[in-house]
Design a protein around this motif. Structure first.
Motif, PDB file in Angstrom:
ATOM      1  N   VAL A 184      32.333  14.665  23.658  1.00 32.43           N
ATOM      2  CA  VAL A 184      32.270  14.086  22.918  1.00 32.43           C
ATOM      3  C   VAL A 184      31.253  15.005  21.847  1.00 32.43           C
ATOM      4  O   VAL A 184      29.806  15.075  22.749  1.00 32.43           O
ATOM      5  CB  VAL A 184      31.504  12.685  22.563  1.00 32.43           C
ATOM      6  N   LYS A 186      28.444  13.994  20.114  1.00 29.56           N
ATOM      7  CA  LYS A 186      27.142  13.420  19.899  1.00 29.56           C
ATOM      8  C   LYS A 186      26.537  12.816  21.028  1.00 29.56           C
ATOM      9  O   LYS A 186      27.435  11.749  22.121  1.00 29.56           O
ATOM     10  CB  LYS A 186      27.648  12.390  19.153  1.00 29.56           C
ATOM     11  N   ASN A 187      25.469  13.561  22.050  1.00 28.88           N
ATOM     12  CA  ASN A 187      25.782  13.032  23.478  1.00 28.88           C
ATOM     13  C   ASN A 187      24.552  13.994  24.081  1.00 28.88           C
ATOM     14  O   ASN A 187      23.772  14.951  24.030  1.00 28.88           O
ATOM     15  CB  ASN A 187      26.902  13.712  24.168  1.00 28.88           C
ATOM     16  N   VAL A 188      23.267  13.174  24.188  1.00 28.43           N
ATOM     17  CA  VAL A 188      21.831  13.316  24.921  1.00 28.43           C
ATOM     18  C   VAL A 188      21.730  13.054  26.302  1.00 28.43           C
ATOM     19  O   VAL A 188      21.192  13.324  26.543  1.00 28.43           O
ATOM     20  CB  VAL A 188      21.396  13.010  24.170  1.00 28.43           C
ATOM     21  N   ALA A 189      22.683  13.055  26.860  1.00 26.32           N
ATOM     22  CA  ALA A 189      23.360  12.525  28.307  1.00 26.32           C
ATOM     23  C   ALA A 189      22.774  13.881  29.696  1.00 26.32           C
ATOM     24  O   ALA A 189      23.787  14.777  29.985  1.00 26.32           O
ATOM     25  CB  ALA A 189      24.167  11.652  29.100  1.00 26.32           C
ATOM     26  N   GLY A 190      21.651  13.884  29.973  1.00 30.72           N
ATOM     27  CA  GLY A 190      21.476  15.160  31.017  1.00 30.72           C
ATOM     28  C   GLY A 190      21.135  16.294  30.241  1.00 30.72           C
ATOM     29  O   GLY A 190      20.489  16.282  28.939  1.00 30.72           O
ATOM     30  N   TYR A 191      20.539  17.295  31.005  1.00 36.05           N
ATOM     31  CA  TYR A 191      20.359  18.817  30.508  1.00 36.05           C
ATOM     32  C   TYR A 191      21.295  18.992  29.622  1.00 36.05           C
ATOM     33  O   TYR A 191      22.130  18.868  30.236  1.00 36.05           O
ATOM     34  CB  TYR A 191      19.664  19.519  31.579  1.00 36.05           C
TER      35      TYR A 191
ATOM     36  N   GLU B 146      13.453  13.821  23.016  1.00 39.03           N
ATOM     37  CA  GLU B 146      15.239  12.649  22.823  1.00 39.03           C
ATOM     38  C   GLU B 146      16.031  14.094  22.009  1.00 39.03           C
ATOM     39  O   GLU B 146      17.661  13.340  22.116  1.00 39.03           O
ATOM     40  CB  GLU B 146      14.664  11.321  22.248  1.00 39.03           C
ATOM     41  N   GLY B 149      18.580  12.436  16.983  1.00 37.76           N
ATOM     42  CA  GLY B 149      19.913  12.562  15.765  1.00 37.76           C
ATOM     43  C   GLY B 149      20.146  11.814  14.489  1.00 37.76           C
ATOM     44  O   GLY B 149      18.757  11.660  13.733  1.00 37.76           O
ATOM     45  N   GLY B 196      16.359  17.693  23.970  1.00 36.65           N
ATOM     46  CA  GLY B 196      16.612  16.396  24.841  1.00 36.65           C
ATOM     47  C   GLY B 196      16.220  16.533  26.431  1.00 36.65           C
ATOM     48  O   GLY B 196      16.972  15.838  27.129  1.00 36.65           O
ATOM     49  N   SER B 197      15.545  16.793  27.083  1.00 33.27           N
ATOM     50  CA  SER B 197      15.007  16.686  27.803  1.00 33.27           C
ATOM     51  C   SER B 197      14.369  16.156  28.495  1.00 33.27           C
ATOM     52  O   SER B 197      13.648  15.562  29.508  1.00 33.27           O
ATOM     53  CB  SER B 197      14.328  18.012  28.740  1.00 33.27           C
ATOM     54  N   SER B 409      29.982   8.919  26.746  1.00 30.70           N
ATOM     55  CA  SER B 409      29.143   9.154  26.900  1.00 30.70           C
ATOM     56  C   SER B 409      28.215   8.183  26.890  1.00 30.70           C
ATOM     57  O   SER B 409      27.867   7.252  26.280  1.00 30.70           O
ATOM     58  CB  SER B 409      28.239  10.757  26.259  1.00 30.70           C
ATOM     59  N   ILE B 410      26.834   7.795  27.595  1.00 29.46           N
ATOM     60  CA  ILE B 410      25.620   6.472  27.639  1.00 29.46           C
ATOM     61  C   ILE B 410      24.714   6.453  26.859  1.00 29.46           C
ATOM     62  O   ILE B 410      24.969   5.866  27.173  1.00 29.46           O
ATOM     63  CB  ILE B 410      25.295   6.724  29.024  1.00 29.46           C
ATOM     64  N   THR B 411      24.919   7.814  26.216  1.00 35.38           N
ATOM     65  CA  THR B 411      24.113   7.667  25.009  1.00 35.38           C
ATOM     66  C   THR B 411      24.056   8.880  24.031  1.00 35.38           C
ATOM     67  O   THR B 411      24.353  10.175  24.430  1.00 35.38           O
ATOM     68  CB  THR B 411      22.932   8.241  25.846  1.00 35.38           C
ATOM     69  N   GLY B 412      24.004   8.907  23.011  1.00 37.14           N
ATOM     70  CA  GLY B 412      24.479   9.582  22.147  1.00 37.14           C
ATOM     71  C   GLY B 412      23.493  10.170  20.834  1.00 37.14           C
ATOM     72  O   GLY B 412      23.042  10.880  20.953  1.00 37.14           O
ATOM     73  N   GLU B 413      22.363   9.173  20.963  1.00 38.03           N
ATOM     74  CA  GLU B 413      20.518   9.783  20.968  1.00 38.03           C
ATOM     75  C   GLU B 413      19.996   8.973  20.951  1.00 38.03           C
ATOM     76  O   GLU B 413      18.553   9.249  21.239  1.00 38.03           O
ATOM     77  CB  GLU B 413      21.052   9.442  19.122  1.00 38.03           C
ATOM     78  N   HIS B 414      19.444   7.675  21.536  1.00 37.20           N
ATOM     79  CA  HIS B 414      18.753   7.039  22.728  1.00 37.20           C
ATOM     80  C   HIS B 414      18.176   7.823  23.353  1.00 37.20           C
ATOM     81  O   HIS B 414      16.168   7.404  24.180  1.00 37.20           O
ATOM     82  CB  HIS B 414      18.615   5.905  22.484  1.00 37.20           C
ATOM     83  N   GLY B 415      18.818   8.921  24.373  1.00 35.11           N
ATOM     84  CA  GLY B 415      18.163   8.936  25.829  1.00 35.11           C
ATOM     85  C   GLY B 415      18.449   8.479  26.720  1.00 35.11           C
ATOM     86  O   GLY B 415      19.573   7.147  26.867  1.00 35.11           O
ATOM     87  N   VAL B 416      18.832   8.745  27.615  1.00 39.54           N
ATOM     88  CA  VAL B 416      18.490   8.274  29.622  1.00 39.54           C
ATOM     89  C   VAL B 416      17.313   7.433  29.603  1.00 39.54           C
ATOM     90  O   VAL B 416      17.587   6.184  30.277  1.00 39.54           O
ATOM     91  CB  VAL B 416      19.024   9.309  30.425  1.00 39.54           C
ATOM     92  N   VAL B 454      15.658   9.560  33.706  1.00 43.52           N
ATOM     93  CA  VAL B 454      16.572  10.738  33.538  1.00 43.52           C
ATOM     94  C   VAL B 454      17.788  10.759  34.899  1.00 43.52           C
ATOM     95  O   VAL B 454      19.127  10.072  34.879  1.00 43.52           O
ATOM     96  CB  VAL B 454      16.419  12.387  32.298  1.00 43.52           C
TER      97      VAL B 454
END
Lengths: 430, 482
Positions: A184, A186-191, B146, B149, B196-197, B409-416, B454
């Motif tokens: 997808v 839009k995805n910020v999971a992990g590096y 983060e 987005g 994003g890290s 994915s488990i997150t699109g913009e809020h982060g893990v 994370v």
């Protein structure tokens, strides 16, 4: 790995035996002159059938203490420095499948060995594209284009590869096969490893598959060009167009020998949107006469690279990066440095990225390239050499990596501690 | 952290730059995710990169973990303090260092508020594109951490698209300059992996941003549909027609009711509302808007409005951006979820969420960035009713599993952050997670920078294949080998 010691015959035999247990025997063969990389002739070429085989073969080479050159279409093997060692070519030629074109989601998952042309044709069936104009699309592969971070004029609107790649699977020297990112946009999971390996020249791992976000093919296209008096005027026009509210897809300035520079603007829009923007851009370019040169002008960058391959002895091809306000004017800097010693054709993009083809004696080329690099670096830019003339004492292909080099080395150490992948080809001897 | 160390830190940041009193520390015990709370040992407020370096050198020497904090608006616990650690607030480093319009760059310190970047360049018709809903208070440094987005990233891209370079202080106090004002610096794209890290790779002290020219025209259309299915089909229709709107947002009936109650956005009361924003040259926008109108009608939109003024447009957006906070109007408590699905899975995922919601007897309001499949289900509950909080948390987690199963994915913009690190193991395999953490080992081998976030299980960076070498943290008794 000891860079200066050639592998023992026994190491090669050990590896070949291991490789034949992983990959069918017919796909493990002795290397030939056609496999030379930067003047170094490898011993063995391996063509795995899938990513599991590729990871296992890479691991076997790593275990045997051999140096590996990952290879896609082989179009850009001259980029970067010559390898300090090259024992095994690991080819992605058989990993060429388009795994999933999720056209309704505007994404595609594709194996690394798929050519850009093959991908382009498949995507076009649903009116879509990977918005990227890479060089040598007929042979260049997804993995190779990612590893070399090769993008052209469309970058202005659609971003570079880093903005288009949303997932990768990597094979690491220790045999790990790992994915990062996803399917997808839009995805910020992990590096964000897709970005890390884009432009890493295969020094961290071998990309085995990638997922990209796609864009629709344009409905209507139109290219508008004009001749500028000189580089300064071309620079001014480029900046004025950039500062306008036009929604152009590409903007470049071409320099061909001693001809006046030509400014090209590409629009992709509906018919109504196109007509209005053409009128506006004419007003900006006035009083220069506007011409419609056709779409071939967008091949200019490819032509420079092709010319570099055709005249290997006395020509260099370089990529420059500068601030947008300096980019077109870099040709004037070059003119001043060269003082008539070299001939130059060039394409400068509004993003600040340019490509130059330089011809001259090896001595003149070397001195001009070194001076141009230091002038660009002084102003916060860079010069990387894609093709060095064979007669020239080699310059480092990359230039000054700055104070982040130790950190880059630490990253390399984590992914490839033995220095198995593309040893010495990258920045700072990585 | 003993008095001697606090004294040393006080000398670096000054009396006003160190907070240790329990009353004041309470402000920092959580971020926007308030159900996790940890008291930090101290909060430091440096006002220069040199001070950040000096602080981190002390932390490194003393093995004190630290958590960087911007405005504390994060929704995943990214700025949650860690046990026995300090918080480093970047709030004082809030200067815009350079505005370079000809090159379309702005150089900012991490504490600069997102909207203030646009504020500095709007007279010249430029803007900073990433627009998280919290943009009037959230900081650029937090956005970098983060990879924030926002509604307009469908067309303009995320924070990572707009960050060209960074000065980063690593966990040992070393300063590195990555990327730059020009593109494609030689070497690895460390800016790409740093953005994003989530604060785990170091602290950014100077950030080079790309700004964008304002389009000639912006038009916003509001379409009322009987349900999210029809609205979802219209979204697919718009994308299939080859359009890339600046924003494409959807709200379901519950979300509409809440937004109405909170800000009176004058939304039609319908099953699903679609908000389509197009921008670009006037002629282009007009041509495409006609097409969007047709697509919406053909998918069952029964009311369509195009905002006729900037004030009307602002009101439309106010309702959307206030949607999370508006839940307070219709429910005493709520969980904001952030999952992503391939857009085409929308009808199936929506009906599954609906089914689970009925089954659990817990209401779920839906607000989403429909263009890129980023769902924000808001799970509504009442903490005072026994068992509801647990049921809401279970439902919220179940929604993430649905997103993963749909290929999302488990997150699109809020982060893990702290919140979703266990879900990482559902989305990624162990080798995937271990490979990501190689990056972390290169940047921060001692795991001092926002540790415990994370990743569900840390990688011991000292591990070498074959020969066993005890990790420094292991020797210090901080971690155990497993």
């Amino acid at each position: 790995m000891d860079a200066d010691v050639s592998p023992q015959v026994s190491q090669i035999i050990t590896f070949e035996d291991a490789a034949r247990r992983i990959v069918s025997a017919e796909y493990v063969r002795a290397a030939s002159a056609a496999d030379v990389v930067g003047g170094v002739e490898p011993r063995v070429v391996v063509e795995p059938a899938n990513e599991q085989e590729l990871a296992a073969a890479l691991n076997a080479a790593n275990e045997a203490g051999l140096a590996v050159i990952p290879r896609g279409g082989g179009t850009k093997l001259a980029w970067g420095n010559p390898p300090r060692r090259a024992d095994v070519v690991l080819s992605t030629a058989r990993l060429s499948a388009i795994l999933d074109h999720a056209w309704a989601d505007l994404t595609v998952s594709v194996e690394a060995g798929c050519t850009i042309k093959q991908l382009r044709e498949a995507l076009a069936q649903h009116g879509q594209r990977l918005a990227l104009d890479a060089v040598w699309p007929n042979r260049a592969t997804v993995g190779g284009v990612l590893s070399t971070n090769d993008s052209g004029v469309l970058r202005l609107r659609f971003g570079a590869l880093r903005d288009l790649v949303i997932g990768v699977t990597l094979a690491l020297p220790d045999g790990t096969l790992a994915s990062s990112g996803g399917r997808v946009v839009k995805n910020v999971a992990g590096y964000d490893l897709p970005k890390l390996v884009t432009g890493a020249l295969g020094t961290l791992g071998v990309i085995t598959r990638a997922v990209f976000r796609l864009h629709p093919l344009p409905k209507e296209l139109c290219t508008i060009s004009c001749l500028a008096r000189d580089a300064s005027e071309a620079q001014r026009l480029a900046l004025t167009i950039q500062d306008s509210k036009l929604a152009h897809s590409a903007l470049q300035v071409r320099f061909v020998e001693s001809m006046p520079p030509q400014v090209d603007v590409l629009f992709e829009a509906t018919q109504a949107g196109l007509a209005a923007q053409v009128e506006q851009v004419k007003a900006i370019l006035a009083p220069n006469a506007v011409i419609d040169p056709g779409p071939m002008v967008w091949n200019a960058r490819q032509e420079l690279y092709t010319a570099g391959k055709d005249h290997t002895e006395a020509a260099a091809v370089v990529k420059i990066s500068a601030l947008p306000v300096n980019c077109v004017a870099a040709i004037e800097v070059l003119g001043r440095i060269a003082a008539g010693r070299i001939r130059c054709n060039a394409v400068m993009q509004a993003t600040g990225i340019g490509c130059m083809h330089l011809e001259g004696t090896p001595d003149a080329l070397r001195s001009v390239l070194a001076s141009l690099r230091s002038e660009l670096e002084r102003d916060g830019g860079w010069l990387t050499i894609a093709h060095q003339p064979s007669g020239m004492a080699a310059l480092d292909a990359w230039g000054e990596p700055g104070d982040a080099l130790p950190l880059m080395r630490a990253v390399k150490q984590q992914f490839d501690p033995k220095g198995t992948l593309n040893l010495g080809r990258y920045v700072g001897g990585i | 952290v003993d008095a001697r160390i606090f004294q040393e830190l006080r000398e670096i940041v000054g009396q006003r730059g160190l907070i240790t009193s329990p009353e004041e520390l309470h402000t920092y015990e959580c971020d926007g995710l308030t159900n996790f709370r940890v008291m930090p040992r101290g909060v430091l407020l440096p006002d220069s990169a040199e001070q950040v370096q000096a602080i981190l050198r002390v932390c490194h020497r003393e093995r004190i973990p630290f958590v960087a904090r911007g405005s504390g608006t994060g929704l995943s616990g990214g700025a949650l303090p860690v046990e026995n650690g300090v918080v480093i607030s970047l709030a004082r480093m809030n200067r815009i260092l350079e505005v370079d319009l000809p090159n379309a760059r702005v150089v900012a310190e991490p504490g600069v508020i997102n909207l203030d970047v646009t504020g500095r360049v709007q007279r010249e018709a430029y803007f900073y594109a990433p627009d998280p809903s919290s943009q009037s208070v959230c900081s650029i440094g937090g956005n970098v951490a983060e990879n924030s987005g926002g509604a307009h990233c469908l067309k303009y891209g995320f924070t990572t698209t707009h960050v060209l370079g960074l000065d980063v202080v690593l966990a040992d106090g070393t300063m590195v300059h990555i990327g730059g004002k020009a593109l494609d610096a030689p070497g690895y794209d460390l800016a790409g992996v740093f953005v994003g890290s989530e604060g785990t790779l170091g602290i950014a002290t100077r950030i080079i941003l790309r700004i964008v020219k304002r389009p000639e025209c912006v038009q916003t259309l509001l379409a009322a549909f009987p349900s999210t299915n029809e609205a979802g089909a219209a979204v697919s229709g718009i994308i299939a027609a080859g359009m890339l709107p600046a924003a494409l947002e959807m709200m379901d009936n519950l979300a509409i009711q809440a937004a109405e109650a909170a800000v009176h956005a004058n939304y039609p009361n319908c099953g699903a509302l679609l908000l389509v924003e197009l921008d670009g040259p006037v002629a282009e926008v007009h041509a495409l808007m006609t097409h969007v109108d047709e697509i919406c009608r053909s998918h069952g939109a029964w009311e369509i409005r195009v905002a006729q003024s900037e004030a009307e447009r602002a009101l439309v957006w106010k309702g959307r951006k206030a949607a999370f906070a508006a839940m307070g109007r219709i429910s005493p408590n709520y969980i904001v979820q952030d999952g992503v699905i391939p857009r085409t899975a929308l009808p199936q995922v929506m009906s599954e969420i609906d089914r689970l919601s009925r089954q659990a007897g817990i209401r779920v309001a839906n607000v989403f960035h429909a263009g890129d499949g980023n769902l924000h289900p808001l799970v509504l509950y009442d903490r005072r009713i026994a068992g509801q909080e647990q049921a809401a948390e279970a439902l919220s987690y179940r929604i993430l599993e649905i997103c993963i199963a749909a290929g999302g994915s488990i997150t699109g913009e809020h982060g893990v952050g702290e919140d979703k690190k266990m879900a990482m193991a559902k989305m990624f395999s162990e080798p995937d997670l271990q490979t990501m953490q190689r990056v972390r080992c290169a940047f921060d081998p001692l795991h001092l920078s926002n540790p415990t976030k994370v990743f569900p299980t840390p990688r011991l960076c000292g591990e070498k294949p074959g020969k066993y070498v005890p990790h420094p943290l292991e020797k210090a008794g901080v971690v155990e080998r497993f």
